[in-house]
Structures are given as structure tokens and as C-alpha cells.
Write a protein that holds these residues in place. Sequence first.
Motif, PDB file in Angstrom:
ATOM      1  N   SER A 101       0.835  -1.191   0.000  1.00 11.39           N
ATOM      2  CA  SER A 101       0.000   0.000   0.000  1.00 11.39           C
ATOM      3  C   SER A 101       0.874   1.246   0.000  1.00 11.39           C
ATOM      4  CB  SER A 101      -0.921   0.001   1.223  1.00 11.39           C
ATOM      5  OG  SER A 101      -0.161  -0.041   2.421  1.00 11.39           O
ATOM      6  N   PRO A 102       0.379   2.343  -0.540  1.00 12.05           N
ATOM      7  CA  PRO A 102       1.169   3.578  -0.545  1.00 12.05           C
ATOM      8  C   PRO A 102       1.489   4.037   0.873  1.00 12.05           C
ATOM      9  CG  PRO A 102      -0.676   3.733  -2.077  1.00 12.05           C
ATOM     10  CD  PRO A 102      -0.889   2.480  -1.281  1.00 12.05           C
ATOM     11  N   GLY A 103       2.720   4.403   1.093  1.00  8.28           N
ATOM     12  CA  GLY A 103       3.158   4.858   2.400  1.00  8.28           C
ATOM     13  C   GLY A 103       3.701   3.770   3.290  1.00  8.28           C
ATOM     14  N   SER A 104       3.632   2.492   2.868  1.00 15.32           N
ATOM     15  CA  SER A 104       4.168   1.410   3.705  1.00 15.32           C
ATOM     16  C   SER A 104       5.688   1.410   3.733  1.00 15.32           C
ATOM     17  CB  SER A 104       3.652   0.053   3.213  1.00 15.32           C
ATOM     18  OG  SER A 104       2.242  -0.007   3.266  1.00 15.32           O
ATOM     19  N   ILE A 105       6.306   1.881   2.655  1.00 15.62           N
ATOM     20  CA  ILE A 105       7.758   1.921   2.555  1.00 15.62           C
ATOM     21  C   ILE A 105       8.189   3.359   2.308  1.00 15.62           C
ATOM     22  CG2 ILE A 105       9.791   1.071   1.337  1.00 15.62           C
ATOM     23  CD1 ILE A 105       8.268  -1.406   0.600  1.00 15.62           C
ATOM     24  N   THR A 106       9.162   3.810   3.074  1.00 18.48           N
ATOM     25  CA  THR A 106       9.731   5.148   2.909  1.00 18.48           C
ATOM     26  C   THR A 106      11.091   5.010   2.233  1.00 18.48           C
ATOM     27  OG1 THR A 106       8.606   5.923   4.901  1.00 18.48           O
ATOM     28  CG2 THR A 106      10.435   7.254   4.086  1.00 18.48           C
ATOM     29  N   TYR A 107      11.255   5.718   1.121  1.00 12.15           N
ATOM     30  CA  TYR A 107      12.498   5.654   0.361  1.00 12.15           C
ATOM     31  C   TYR A 107      13.329   6.900   0.666  1.00 12.15           C
ATOM     32  CZ  TYR A 107       9.914   2.060  -2.156  1.00 12.15           C
ATOM     33  OH  TYR A 107       9.185   0.947  -2.479  1.00 12.15           O
ATOM     34  N   ILE A 108      14.527   6.670   1.180  1.00 14.42           N
ATOM     35  CA  ILE A 108      15.430   7.755   1.539  1.00 14.42           C
ATOM     36  C   ILE A 108      16.493   7.869   0.448  1.00 14.42           C
ATOM     37  CG2 ILE A 108      17.027   8.647   3.272  1.00 14.42           C
ATOM     38  CD1 ILE A 108      15.595   6.981   5.350  1.00 14.42           C
ATOM     39  N   PRO A 109      16.526   8.965  -0.302  1.00 15.76           N
ATOM     40  CA  PRO A 109      17.523   9.079  -1.376  1.00 15.76           C
ATOM     41  C   PRO A 109      18.898   9.423  -0.822  1.00 15.76           C
ATOM     42  CG  PRO A 109      16.197  11.064  -1.265  1.00 15.76           C
ATOM     43  CD  PRO A 109      15.619  10.120  -0.239  1.00 15.76           C
ATOM     44  N   VAL A 110      19.905   9.051  -1.587  1.00 14.23           N
ATOM     45  CA  VAL A 110      21.276   9.443  -1.272  1.00 14.23           C
ATOM     46  C   VAL A 110      21.485  10.875  -1.734  1.00 14.23           C
ATOM     47  CG1 VAL A 110      23.706   8.904  -1.702  1.00 14.23           C
ATOM     48  CG2 VAL A 110      22.051   7.064  -1.456  1.00 14.23           C
ATOM     49  N   SER A 111      22.229  11.628  -0.974  1.00  6.55           N
ATOM     50  CA  SER A 111      22.463  13.023  -1.327  1.00  6.55           C
ATOM     51  C   SER A 111      23.105  13.133  -2.700  1.00  6.55           C
ATOM     52  CB  SER A 111      23.359  13.694  -0.286  1.00  6.55           C
ATOM     53  OG  SER A 111      22.751  13.656   0.987  1.00  6.55           O
ATOM     54  N   PRO A 112      22.694  14.082  -3.519  1.00  4.42           N
ATOM     55  CA  PRO A 112      23.257  14.223  -4.873  1.00  4.42           C
ATOM     56  C   PRO A 112      24.747  14.548  -4.823  1.00  4.42           C
ATOM     57  CG  PRO A 112      21.872  16.102  -4.313  1.00  4.42           C
ATOM     58  CD  PRO A 112      21.668  15.089  -3.229  1.00  4.42           C
ATOM     59  N   PRO A 113      25.455  14.369  -5.944  1.00  6.67           N
ATOM     60  CA  PRO A 113      26.903  14.591  -5.963  1.00  6.67           C
ATOM     61  C   PRO A 113      27.362  15.965  -5.509  1.00  6.67           C
ATOM     62  CG  PRO A 113      26.199  13.415  -7.927  1.00  6.67           C
ATOM     63  CD  PRO A 113      24.958  13.799  -7.193  1.00  6.67           C
ATOM     64  N   PRO A 114      26.638  17.070  -5.745  1.00  2.00           N
ATOM     65  CA  PRO A 114      27.159  18.349  -5.228  1.00  2.00           C
ATOM     66  C   PRO A 114      27.320  18.371  -3.720  1.00  2.00           C
ATOM     67  CG  PRO A 114      25.519  18.738  -6.912  1.00  2.00           C
ATOM     68  CD  PRO A 114      25.486  17.269  -6.620  1.00  2.00           C
ATOM     69  N   SER A 115      26.579  17.530  -3.008  1.00  2.00           N
ATOM     70  CA  SER A 115      26.707  17.508  -1.558  1.00  2.00           C
ATOM     71  C   SER A 115      28.039  16.871  -1.152  1.00  2.00           C
ATOM     72  CB  SER A 115      25.547  16.725  -0.939  1.00  2.00           C
ATOM     73  OG  SER A 115      25.709  16.608   0.442  1.00  2.00           O
ATOM     74  N   SER A 116      28.604  17.391  -0.100  1.00  2.00           N
ATOM     75  CA  SER A 116      29.896  16.869   0.352  1.00  2.00           C
ATOM     76  C   SER A 116      29.769  15.501   1.008  1.00  2.00           C
ATOM     77  CB  SER A 116      30.550  17.857   1.320  1.00  2.00           C
ATOM     78  OG  SER A 116      29.687  18.070   2.443  1.00  2.00           O
ATOM     79  N   ASN A 117      28.657  15.240   1.692  1.00  2.00           N
ATOM     80  CA  ASN A 117      28.454  13.972   2.387  1.00  2.00           C
ATOM     81  C   ASN A 117      27.242  13.267   1.787  1.00  2.00           C
ATOM     82  OD1 ASN A 117      28.295  11.816   4.114  1.00  2.00           O
ATOM     83  ND2 ASN A 117      28.210  13.029   5.980  1.00  2.00           N
ATOM     84  N   PRO A 118      27.411  12.137   1.110  1.00  2.00           N
ATOM     85  CA  PRO A 118      26.260  11.452   0.510  1.00  2.00           C
ATOM     86  C   PRO A 118      25.324  10.823   1.536  1.00  2.00           C
ATOM     87  CG  PRO A 118      28.240  10.154   0.216  1.00  2.00           C
ATOM     88  CD  PRO A 118      28.676  11.457   0.808  1.00  2.00           C
ATOM     89  N   PHE A 119      25.731  10.694   2.793  1.00  2.00           N
ATOM     90  CA  PHE A 119      24.899  10.068   3.823  1.00  2.00           C
ATOM     91  C   PHE A 119      24.210  11.101   4.715  1.00  2.00           C
ATOM     92  CE2 PHE A 119      28.598   7.385   2.925  1.00  2.00           C
ATOM     93  CZ  PHE A 119      27.986   6.223   2.488  1.00  2.00           C
ATOM     94  N   SER A 120      24.200  12.351   4.309  1.00  2.00           N
ATOM     95  CA  SER A 120      23.700  13.408   5.194  1.00  2.00           C
ATOM     96  C   SER A 120      22.188  13.385   5.369  1.00  2.00           C
ATOM     97  CB  SER A 120      24.124  14.781   4.653  1.00  2.00           C
ATOM     98  OG  SER A 120      23.631  14.978   3.336  1.00  2.00           O
ATOM     99  N   THR A 121      21.442  12.746   4.464  1.00  4.64           N
ATOM    100  CA  THR A 121      19.976  12.741   4.554  1.00  4.64           C
ATOM    101  C   THR A 121      19.416  11.526   5.280  1.00  4.64           C
ATOM    102  OG1 THR A 121      19.811  11.658   2.393  1.00  4.64           O
ATOM    103  CG2 THR A 121      19.774  14.071   2.422  1.00  4.64           C
TER     104      THR A 121
END
Length: 397
Positions: free
Chosen positions: A202-222
Motif C-alpha cells: 500500500s502507498p506509504g508502507s515503505i519510505t524511500y530515503i535518497p542518497v544526497s546528490p553529488p554536489p553535496s559533500s556527504n552522501p549520507f547526510s539525509t
Amino acid sequence: MSFRKRNIGLTSPSPLSTSTAQPSPTSTPGVRPSPLDGRPTTSTGTPSLDDLLAGHAGLALGNSLLIEENGTTDFAAALLRYYAAEGVVQGHTVLVVGVGEGWGRELPGLMGTGGKGEKEEQGGGGGDGGEKMKIAWRYERLGEFGTGGRTAGSRGGSALVLDISPPTPNRGPISPVKGQTEPTTPAAFTHSFDLTKRLTVSPGSITYIPVSPPPSSNPFSTIIPSLTRSLNSTPPTTIHRLIIPTLLSPALYPPHSSTPTHLLPFLHSLCSLLRSHPARLSAMLTLPLSLHPRSTGLVRWIEHICDGVLELAPFPHRVEVEPPSGKAGKGEGENPQGIVKVHKLPVLTEKGGGGGGGDDLAFSLSRRRFMVRKFSLPPVEGDQEAQRGEAKVDIEF
């Protein structure tokens, strides 16, 4: 002469002194106490993997499990999908890092009872009528607790006694006594999934956390802020499952993600969240060893931070003849496809840990299930006595 007062009535103790009873077990779906120390555990969706995790019959909440894999195969992805599908079925909050919604549409569906192949794989497809043997209704669901190869009565050795008393005449439905509630069937701790089916999410059962885009210094910041917001915005009884597929894969992460100054602080923050929520959060990660070998210092630090570390070492590819469609029997998936190496198990208590202590373990992935079992080499092809189970006795004087 006695100075003891007599004829003094006994007074009942205060309510505070009698409240020494243990709290009732948690009623959260998909969570049960560990048989070792009572800490809350949840199922990984793979019963044989639950039995391997230090005797807790599941993954203890507040801990992380790292699945490493050699070669170009992706058997670890099946374990992640089982883990996510179990969370969706139990109503847990599932958070997946780095992938899109297409990954969630590939979750395996629940194994039903309508297919002939499913009955044969479960050991019950013997007759033409296709009907399973039935016993008394009160024993039909016996043994669902701990279905990973150890039933509820396997340790104590208790026998099953069937009620053979004559049936009572049908007098209509019996209404419960006033003030009493009907017994409810406990929710299943783990489920059986079929890789050939797809789970309806069902919609909302899974939350997808994206990796920070390349301009960001830390890809794990989100990742950590998103996980913290989810923990703070949900009720205290909501269970969270964090899933990180193919950590440091160049298909999902930028090249500088393997820098220790980015990765290690993220893993330490994740470990801190796991310790801060020991009854609400668990995590499972996969790491491709073909890109990041265990001989590197970075992978050693990752293993040191994670609570449990397992390695899947697939065998070299071999072409096997598959049975015709619709005739998959009990032997399907019994041939081992690789070795399971246990490097570290989570939450080892003073009572010791179970599973994988000194045994060689192998895994097999069939069309319907992933299984971990003990492994032993077959007899040599030319040794006919060993194939028949006969021992050679050669005595020289």
C-alpha cells in the motif's frame, strides 16, 4: 516475661508492596521476547536465518546485521527483500536507502495454500484430492511459535494428546460468559514468502530515503535526519526497519562515498540511534566484497561497528537440470549454492550463542525460499562403500 504484644491482627500489605508481578509480554505485532534473555526480537523473514542469530530466534531490536557477498551474484538481495516483506506484513515502518519504488514492487508475496507445488514443497502434496490431513481444531495452529525448524514442544519433549471424546450434539453457538473475552489467536511471528509472487504494498508502507546528490559533500547526510524524524513522529510502539542495499555500490553512491570521513561517522550515528531505541529499531545492510574486499581497513571498520556480520560465498556457477514446470518436489533448492561464514553474531550473552559455532553452513535459494542449513561434502564418486554408508576397516599387524 515476654514483651511481645499479643492478639494483634494481621494487616494486608499495601498495594505497592504486592505489585511485584512481571509486566505482560509485548503485544506489538512481529515482536516477541528472546528465549535467552527476554529482549525483544523481530523476524528477518527467513526462519533459518532467525535460528542462526545467537540463539535469540530472531534479530534483536536495537542491533544491525551486515550481509557480505562475494562474486557477482546477488543472493543477499533476497534476504533484504524477505526482511522488508516481513516488516510490511507486520505493519512496521520500513525505510529503504538509495533505491526507488521499483525495488519495493519486487518484494515476495505470501506463500498461499492453493498451488500444488507449494503443498509438495511443504511435504503435504501426496494425494490426488489435494487435501491436507486435518486434526482437531484446537491443535491445528500448534507449533507456529518458532517455525524455523524448532517447534514449541521440541525442546521439552512433550507429546501431543488428541481429544477422542465423542462429539457433543449441535446446540447452536455458545455465548461467552459475561465479563470474559474470547481467546484470540496470537499473530504469527514470521511468515513464509514466495519469490514467484509479488507482495501488494500500500502507498506509504515503505519510505524511500535518497542518497544526497553529488554536489553535496556527504552522501549520507539525509539518512540519519530522515530516520530520526520517523522515530520522533510515530508512536512509541512502532517498529522501524532500516534497509541499506549494496552499500558503497557505484550504481547508487558517488565515488567519494567510500571516504572514511563520510562513511564511518554515518555508521557511528546509526549505531547511536540503535542503542537509543533498543525496542523500536533494527537495521540490515549488504556489502559487495568484490568491490570492497575484507582485507581493506575500511571494511574491517564497518564490520567492527555493525553488531552481526555474515558472509555469503557462492559456489562457482554450475548448470543444473531443473524439474519440469509444475513438478517441483521437496528436493527443489536442496542443492547448496554457497557457504555461509559467520564472522560475528549480535548480542552474545553469558549463556553463549547458538548457530554456526563450529558447523559448516551452506545456503540455498529456490524459487520459493532461502534456506541456511548444515553443509557436508558428499562421498567421493569412486568410493562405493562410503556412498552406501559402510565404514572401511583396515587393520594391519
